[in-house]
Write an enzyme that holds these catalytic residues in place. Structure first.
Site, short mmCIF file in Angstrom:
data_model
loop_
_atom_site.label_atom_id
_atom_site.label_comp_id
_atom_site.label_asym_id
_atom_site.label_seq_id
_atom_site.Cartn_x
_atom_site.Cartn_y
_atom_site.Cartn_z
N HIS A 96 0.84 -1.19 0.00
CA HIS A 96 0.00 0.00 0.00
C HIS A 96 0.88 1.24 0.00
CE1 HIS A 96 -3.64 -2.17 1.69
NE2 HIS A 96 -2.70 -2.96 2.18
N GLU A 111 2.23 -0.79 4.47
CA GLU A 111 2.06 0.58 3.99
C GLU A 111 3.42 1.23 3.79
OE1 GLU A 111 -0.64 2.27 3.19
OE2 GLU A 111 -2.32 1.34 4.24
N HIS A 156 -2.28 -2.89 -3.57
CA HIS A 156 -3.64 -2.67 -3.09
C HIS A 156 -4.57 -2.53 -4.30
CE1 HIS A 156 -6.32 -0.30 -0.03
NE2 HIS A 156 -6.78 -1.51 -0.26
N ASP A 168 -3.18 2.59 -5.10
CA ASP A 168 -1.86 2.47 -4.47
C ASP A 168 -1.26 1.07 -4.64
OD1 ASP A 168 -4.04 1.85 -2.57
OD2 ASP A 168 -2.47 1.57 -1.08
#
Length: 188
Positions: A40, A122, A158, A168
């Site tokens: 992500h 992330e 993602h 993303d």
């Protein structure tokens, strides 16, 4: 980023990483282990880096009045297992053995509910920004440790698991940075 290889304990915590436990995680379905790593990108406020607003979002403490963008997201209950900052620092929000709430409505290879069987990573960034060498170095190290500990057979964006809903990690993410021995390929 640590110089020594990451070591994942039996519960899925990595020693030496900053730990900020998110309440937005729960138990995986019985017998389920992560088999997919989802990449992500996030920045809060959008296109701004270095603050603690991502941590606040993942711990349900984001002030909806601190920035106009936050009013629309402060009530979300989301998290990821890991965040990799621009300088390569990794922060862990949920044990990899638990289900973090990072994927939302998602599907992968005929399976729904990707949170059940994936690890969410992330990267501090966004669609309009290249990622840093330090982030790629930490990501490779983290993925190597996760793949050694769990039966992870694929990497995905993602946007791959939520097409049309998410973009993303975006066009500046360089998948070739992960093309090293021992890491599974990105699959569609």
């Amino acid at each position: 980023m640590a110089d020594a290889p990451f070591s994942i304990d039996v519960d899925g915590w990595i020693a030496g990483l900053r730990r900020v436990e998110s309440p937005n995680a729960d138990e995986r379905p019985d017998g389920e282990l992560p088999s997919l790593a989802v990449i992500h990108a996030i920045s809060l406020p959008p296109d701004e880096f270095g603050g603690d607003d991502i941590l606040r979002l993942f711990t349900n403490t984001l002030d909806p009045h601190a920035h106009p963008y936050f009013a629309g997201i402060a009530a979300l209950r989301v998290s990821a297992h890991f965040l990799i900052r621009r300088d390569g620092e990794a922060i862990q929000f949920a044990a990899a053995g638990r289900r973090a709430w990072h994927a939302g409505v998602s599907h992968w290879c005929g399976r729904e509910r990707c949170n059940d069987f994936s690890v969410g990573i992330e990267l501090e960034g966004g669609d309009a920004h290249p990622f840093t060498a330090a982030q790629y170095a930490t990501l490779r190290q983290l993925l190597g440790a996760l793949c050694a500990r769990y039966p992870i057979t694929a990497l995905a964006a993602h946007s791959d698991i939520a097409p049309g809903r998410k973009t993303d990690p975006g066009p500046y993410f360089d998948w070739s940075e992960l093309a090293v021995a021992g890491l599974p390929p990105r699959r569609f």
